[in-house]
Design a protein around this motif. Sequence first.
Motif, short mmCIF file in Angstrom:
data_model
loop_
_atom_site.label_atom_id
_atom_site.label_comp_id
_atom_site.label_asym_id
_atom_site.label_seq_id
_atom_site.Cartn_x
_atom_site.Cartn_y
_atom_site.Cartn_z
N LEU A 205 33.55 42.66 41.85
CA LEU A 205 32.91 41.99 40.36
C LEU A 205 33.23 40.37 40.60
CD1 LEU A 205 33.91 44.97 38.18
CD2 LEU A 205 31.65 44.46 39.32
N CYS A 206 32.49 39.78 39.62
CA CYS A 206 32.69 38.53 39.26
C CYS A 206 32.86 38.21 37.98
CB CYS A 206 31.82 37.40 39.86
SG CYS A 206 31.86 37.38 41.84
N VAL A 207 33.98 37.54 37.21
CA VAL A 207 34.19 37.64 36.02
C VAL A 207 33.89 36.04 35.50
CG1 VAL A 207 35.25 37.93 33.80
CG2 VAL A 207 35.49 39.44 36.15
N LEU A 208 32.83 35.66 34.61
CA LEU A 208 32.82 34.45 34.17
C LEU A 208 32.77 34.59 32.53
CD1 LEU A 208 31.15 34.07 36.87
CD2 LEU A 208 29.89 32.40 35.76
N LEU A 209 33.92 33.79 32.13
CA LEU A 209 34.16 33.85 30.60
C LEU A 209 34.08 32.35 30.10
CD1 LEU A 209 37.28 36.08 30.74
CD2 LEU A 209 35.14 36.76 30.41
N CYS A 210 33.70 32.56 28.87
CA CYS A 210 33.55 31.27 27.94
C CYS A 210 32.56 30.22 28.95
CB CYS A 210 35.03 30.58 27.88
SG CYS A 210 36.17 31.85 27.21
N LEU A 211 31.46 30.44 29.42
CA LEU A 211 30.70 29.51 30.09
C LEU A 211 29.25 29.50 29.39
CD1 LEU A 211 31.32 30.39 33.98
CD2 LEU A 211 32.09 28.44 32.48
N HIS B 39 33.83 44.21 23.81
CA HIS B 39 33.02 43.48 22.86
C HIS B 39 32.37 42.22 23.70
CE1 HIS B 39 34.23 45.61 19.21
NE2 HIS B 39 35.24 45.68 19.58
N LEU B 40 31.81 42.51 24.49
CA LEU B 40 31.36 41.54 25.59
C LEU B 40 30.00 40.71 24.85
CD1 LEU B 40 31.16 43.63 29.07
CD2 LEU B 40 32.60 41.38 28.37
N GLY C 245 32.90 35.05 24.83
CA GLY C 245 33.41 33.50 24.33
C GLY C 245 32.42 32.66 23.64
N HIS C 246 31.15 33.27 23.42
CA HIS C 246 30.39 32.22 22.99
C HIS C 246 29.36 33.16 21.86
CE1 HIS C 246 27.23 34.26 25.49
NE2 HIS C 246 28.02 34.21 26.52
N GLY C 247 28.94 32.29 20.93
CA GLY C 247 28.21 32.83 19.90
C GLY C 247 27.01 33.94 20.21
N MET D 253 35.57 29.70 34.12
CA MET D 253 36.61 30.07 34.99
C MET D 253 36.11 31.51 35.87
SD MET D 253 40.49 31.69 34.40
CE MET D 253 39.82 33.01 32.99
N ARG D 254 36.18 31.13 37.18
CA ARG D 254 35.52 32.43 37.74
C ARG D 254 36.57 33.27 38.55
NH1 ARG D 254 30.03 32.06 40.86
NH2 ARG D 254 29.71 33.94 41.68
N LEU D 255 36.87 34.65 38.37
CA LEU D 255 37.66 35.31 39.00
C LEU D 255 37.16 36.41 40.05
CD1 LEU D 255 39.99 36.06 35.87
CD2 LEU D 255 40.12 34.08 37.63
N GLY D 256 37.36 36.47 41.17
CA GLY D 256 36.79 37.53 41.96
C GLY D 256 38.07 38.64 42.16
N TYR D 257 37.64 39.77 42.23
CA TYR D 257 38.51 41.10 42.50
C TYR D 257 37.60 42.26 42.73
CZ TYR D 257 37.13 42.86 37.84
OH TYR D 257 36.54 43.18 36.84
N LYS D 258 38.32 43.27 43.06
CA LYS D 258 37.79 44.55 43.48
C LYS D 258 38.14 45.66 42.41
CE LYS D 258 36.80 44.10 48.40
NZ LYS D 258 36.87 44.85 49.55
N SER D 259 37.19 46.20 41.89
CA SER D 259 37.53 47.35 40.83
C SER D 259 36.99 48.67 41.35
CB SER D 259 36.75 47.07 39.62
OG SER D 259 36.84 48.03 38.67
N ARG D 260 37.87 49.68 40.96
CA ARG D 260 37.39 50.94 41.61
C ARG D 260 36.40 51.63 40.37
NH1 ARG D 260 38.45 51.69 46.63
NH2 ARG D 260 38.39 54.26 46.19
N VAL D 261 35.24 52.11 40.90
CA VAL D 261 34.05 52.60 40.36
C VAL D 261 33.87 54.27 40.28
CG1 VAL D 261 31.79 52.28 39.31
CG2 VAL D 261 33.24 50.41 39.91
N SER D 262 34.03 54.83 39.58
CA SER D 262 33.84 56.38 39.68
C SER D 262 32.09 56.69 39.68
CB SER D 262 34.26 56.98 38.30
OG SER D 262 34.31 58.51 38.75
N ALA D 263 31.77 57.49 40.68
CA ALA D 263 30.59 57.76 40.92
C ALA D 263 30.38 59.33 40.52
CB ALA D 263 29.81 57.47 42.16
#
Length: 390
Positions: free
Chosen positions: A21-27, A163-164, A185-187, A1-11
Amino acid sequence: MRLGYKSRVSAGGGHRISMKLCVLLCLLPLLRSYPLIKGKHNDTGNNFHPDPDPAYSLPGMSGRCTEEGFGAITLDDKGVMHYFRGDSEWTGFQGPTQHINVTWPGLTGPIDAAFRNHNKKTPLEHHRIYLFKGEQVWSYYEGKLVKGFPRLIGKEFPGIPDHLDAAVECHQGECRTDSVLFFKGHGHETRQNATLMAIKDRCSNRSFEAFCSDDKSRIYAFRGGWYFRLDSSKDGWHAWPLSHTWRNLQGVVDAAFSHEHRMYFIQGSQVTVYLSDQMYIPVAGYPKAIEEEWEVSGVTAVDAAFTCPHSSDLYLIRGNRLTLVDLNTRRRSGEDETIIHSEVDSAMCNAHGLYLIHGPSFYHYKDVGELLSTNTAPAPGTIASYFLDC
């Protein structure tokens, strides 16, 4: 599953900017998509040492390249690679073992994931380092902990779990924009072993099926359904499966070349083309047969193919035969020429000249004219050290 979104990042200094950011989970198939880069430390980076000298190892700590793999790896803002395992760290391929908090104040291992933010459009964020452990993330810039860190991962990167398993920078061209890929999501042990295997694979001296350079002078090396890409000496080599960048492209690439913002891939008797202005988009109507694409009767497979910068000449190599195709007319131009090399795995032409590649070696020529006029091959160079920084 690939999710696209914008996140606020503090500098630093409280300035707030957006990072896509793009998120790939369980791939699991993208396990080996870590940025596989050889660090540029004080050494020239031309020697690959699977196991550092025992004198460099701290008591009770394993060598760099054991079957344990690594918990995380990342580049720093100077282009130097850092490898993390347990509470220890290695810098570059020749640096000694040291405790993590020597380089990263206020942090102890083990590290779950790490990445260097690559985003030239946001200077205050560009080249900032993020290290993940449990529920928290630490951010460093020029070796110093950024004010306000550590923070909870969910607060710094909304929607990202704790716990990435891994985090990987994905540059524009590989992804639509400069992005980060998170994995969970993988070992953990499987990921470590896959990472180590991919690092060794780049520097294994195994032959590549194809080499090419694109319009942005990035170099690509293809082997067995994967490719390694070099953006610059500072960014280093990144490894991805073919389909990560070129949709539906799989298997062995026999030859590849770039021309006028298009990437061409030859697999067997077929040619596939992708547009490369922003991200790689497949061109409709492909794949096509080689003979159909360029009206070269009798050419049903090639060993190598290349174009040179600012030229519409395409050269196809079959054994010791060199066929010239005019890409403007898409037709054969003149009679085939004979070259002194009877076996070529791949070929690449860029601003530095023409390279013919066979096995672990390459032969460098100033241009095609020098190749056709010589009766003696130049001294071979080594791909691993010259191109792959091993």
